[in-house]
Structures are given as C-alpha cells and as structure tokens.
Design a protein around this motif. Sequence first.
Motif, mmCIF file in Angstrom:
data_model
loop_
_atom_site.group_PDB
_atom_site.id
_atom_site.type_symbol
_atom_site.label_atom_id
_atom_site.label_comp_id
_atom_site.label_asym_id
_atom_site.label_seq_id
_atom_site.Cartn_x
_atom_site.Cartn_y
_atom_site.Cartn_z
ATOM 1 N N SER A 55 -9.174 -30.186 13.075
ATOM 2 C CA SER A 55 -9.013 -31.517 12.473
ATOM 3 C C SER A 55 -8.019 -32.387 13.229
ATOM 4 O O SER A 55 -7.836 -33.566 12.892
ATOM 5 C CB SER A 55 -8.564 -31.385 11.016
ATOM 6 O OG SER A 55 -7.297 -30.740 10.943
ATOM 7 N N THR A 203 -27.117 -27.429 13.415
ATOM 8 C CA THR A 203 -26.039 -26.674 12.782
ATOM 9 C C THR A 203 -25.666 -25.437 13.598
ATOM 10 O O THR A 203 -26.530 -24.653 13.996
ATOM 11 C CB THR A 203 -26.446 -26.248 11.364
ATOM 12 O OG1 THR A 203 -26.689 -27.431 10.580
ATOM 13 C CG2 THR A 203 -25.348 -25.434 10.706
ATOM 14 N N VAL A 225 -23.468 -38.061 11.097
ATOM 15 C CA VAL A 225 -22.002 -38.099 10.996
ATOM 16 C C VAL A 225 -21.616 -39.487 10.505
ATOM 17 O O VAL A 225 -21.302 -40.376 11.299
ATOM 18 C CB VAL A 225 -21.341 -37.803 12.360
ATOM 19 C CG1 VAL A 225 -19.833 -37.635 12.198
ATOM 20 C CG2 VAL A 225 -21.947 -36.573 13.021
ATOM 21 N N ALA A 252 -17.788 -34.332 15.200
ATOM 22 C CA ALA A 252 -17.868 -33.086 14.444
ATOM 23 C C ALA A 252 -18.926 -33.187 13.358
ATOM 24 O O ALA A 252 -18.903 -34.102 12.531
ATOM 25 C CB ALA A 252 -16.506 -32.755 13.838
ATOM 26 N N THR A 254 -20.383 -31.616 10.002
ATOM 27 C CA THR A 254 -19.808 -30.819 8.914
ATOM 28 C C THR A 254 -20.884 -30.346 7.957
ATOM 29 O O THR A 254 -21.949 -30.961 7.831
ATOM 30 C CB THR A 254 -18.754 -31.622 8.135
ATOM 31 O OG1 THR A 254 -19.354 -32.825 7.628
ATOM 32 C CG2 THR A 254 -17.583 -31.981 9.024
ATOM 33 N N GLY A 258 -17.784 -29.605 3.783
ATOM 34 C CA GLY A 258 -16.854 -30.171 4.751
ATOM 35 C C GLY A 258 -16.413 -29.216 5.838
ATOM 36 O O GLY A 258 -15.564 -29.561 6.658
ATOM 37 N N GLU A 259 -17.010 -28.022 5.886
ATOM 38 C CA GLU A 259 -16.623 -27.053 6.907
ATOM 39 C C GLU A 259 -17.272 -27.399 8.249
ATOM 40 O O GLU A 259 -18.326 -28.034 8.288
ATOM 41 C CB GLU A 259 -17.032 -25.639 6.476
ATOM 42 C CG GLU A 259 -18.526 -25.336 6.534
ATOM 43 C CD GLU A 259 -19.317 -25.825 5.335
ATOM 44 O OE1 GLU A 259 -20.514 -25.480 5.229
ATOM 45 O OE2 GLU A 259 -18.735 -26.549 4.507
ATOM 46 N N PRO A 260 -16.636 -27.037 9.400
ATOM 47 C CA PRO A 260 -17.215 -27.320 10.713
ATOM 48 C C PRO A 260 -18.607 -26.706 10.842
ATOM 49 O O PRO A 260 -18.820 -25.552 10.468
ATOM 50 C CB PRO A 260 -16.226 -26.667 11.684
ATOM 51 C CG PRO A 260 -14.944 -26.576 10.920
ATOM 52 C CD PRO A 260 -15.340 -26.350 9.497
#
Length: 347
Positions: A55, A203, A225, A252, A254, A258-260
């Motif tokens: 982040s 993904t 995004v 990024a 997500t 909200g995870e990478p």
Amino acid sequence: MSSREYDEGDVRVRPGRRGSRPRTKRRPEHTDAAPAMVVAVDRGRWTCVPEDQPSVRVVAMRARELGRTPVVVGDQVDLVGEVSGGPDALARIVRVGERASVLRRTADDTDPYERVVVANAEQLVIVTALADPPPSVGFVDRALVAAYAGGLRPMLCLTKADLADAHGTTSPAEVAAEWAELDLPVIVTRHDQPPDELRAALTGRRSAFIGHSGVGKSTLVNALVPAAERAVGRVSGVGKGRHTSSSAVALALTGPDGEPAGWVIDTPGMRSFGLAHVTANDVVSAFADLATAIEDCPRGCGHLGPPADPECALDTLAARGGLQRGRLAALRRVLVALAAPSWSANA
C-alpha cells in the motif's frame, strides 16, 4: 653516495583535482536494500511499491552507479535510503533485476531505437474495438508478434460489443476466427456490463494492456480499477482515437475484500507499432513444439513457406503430421506482419 632501503614512506601520491582521497571502483553492496516494483515513471523519478508494503508508494531516483541503465514500469528493483513513502522522502534505485519478459517496440520498422514499454508482465491484453473504430487486424498481428518475441502470453479483448450489435458490424466470432488456430484466448466486453470475465482472467497475474487510441482501453482500466481515473477520450469523425494515456502505469487490482489480486499495467495508446528488433525466429521460438523444428531451416529463413522460403522446416513437419496445416497458416499470417510495413492508425 651510500645506498639505503626504500619503504612506503618514500612514496608520494599527487592529490587529484578533487582532493587527495584515492579513487576506487568499489561500490557498496547494499545488502540491506529493499526489493520493490516500479509502477510509474515521471521526469527522472520512479514510483515504486516495496514488496513488503503493497500500500506504500516510494519515489526514487536512479543511483549514480547505474549510469543510464533503463528502468521501466514493471521492473524489479532494489531501493536504499528513505523507503517510508513520506511526502518529501526520496529513495535510490541501486539495482535492477533481470527481466522475465519485455514488451518493446520501435517507432517504425526502420527505427534502430528500441523502446521498452513494460517489463516482467505475464500476459499481454491486446485491446481492439468491434466498432467505432472497426477492428484492426494489422495491429493485433503486430501485438501478437511483440508478445511472442517478448515472452508474454497474449490475450485478445474485443470491446464495444454493444455498439457492434447496434450497428450490425463484424461479430466477435468472425474477428476471433482470424487467430483460432493459435489458441488465443478471447474475451468480449460491453459498455453496459461489468468486465467480470476479464477481471477473472487478470486475477493473480501481472497484465499489460495495449491498444491503439479510441478502442476503449482506458474505459476498461477504469472499470477494473475505479480509483485509477485514467483519462477517457472520444473517437474522431474519421475513426481515429485521441491519445488519453500519456505514460505506462501499473495499477493494483484488488479482490472483493480489498486484498491484492494482481496488477493492471495501462500503456499509452499507440498510433504506430514498429518491430525492427524482432526476427521470425524470435516469434516461432515462443512455441515450444516448433522451436526445435526450425533448427533445420536454412539461415535467414523467414518461415513463410514457398515461394519466399521453399526449404522451411515447418512445411516438412506439417507433411509428417507433426503440425496442423491450419495452425501453420495462422502462424504464418502473423509472421507476414514482420514483412509488411509498420502498422499505423493513420494508414
């Protein structure tokens, strides 16, 4: 005159113009450097994301010992200095890792200057519209050449399917059929639906987007995004898109919580695509089952078959049943892009 033994005290070192300290080529090892990925480049400054702080955004400059070593979006680098990402912090890039893949192009096929667009992407998403502007087969062919030669897995994304339905223009199936024998994954998107299928294909991967201006690439990126806010332009009355992305940037991706979930690398819209750095062998060698076969080709073989290359080993392989004729024809149609003049949206 009596002789005597000489020792180190008799040696005199003349100081240099910048002082008396001896110069050395030894450089610091930077064993404590932090690994990071370059996500943006702007006027001699590189924005990087540390591996252990996804982040955080760190602005860095290139260390003097790197000289003019090129550093592009997607490069894996090592940082020293201030890596906290504070507003006035500035780190240094002291090492650039070996690249696993590279997307590159030249302005045209006669330009000796090679431009590296993106490094270390796993797949190349080739974006072309089904309508407004109409699909560009020539651009896709050239993008496929760049993907195969650079070690990226290509994927075709056909946008504006809703406009194609309304205008009664070429169907997605008709366009995709051009490359069916190459096992090219094809995803179709519409303005009136979220790009869920595309998101699933991205993904967990690092994906570079490429397309000429006006095909809806930035619109797609904004849908994937939302925080990206990439500029969106319009298509002119003559079917030529406006430039909306001025530089490559990694964004990024997500997941639901909200995870990478991967990286989307948006590249500038292209109006020309040169391949001066690529050979036919570079393309064919990307196919594991064909790389060995072309070792029996004569020197300088372009793998286009008769009459241009009458002794191409791929024809022998096909005659023996080791290569489907349809697949060979599809591959050669892409190879023709190397022999044709550079693709240009203005053509």
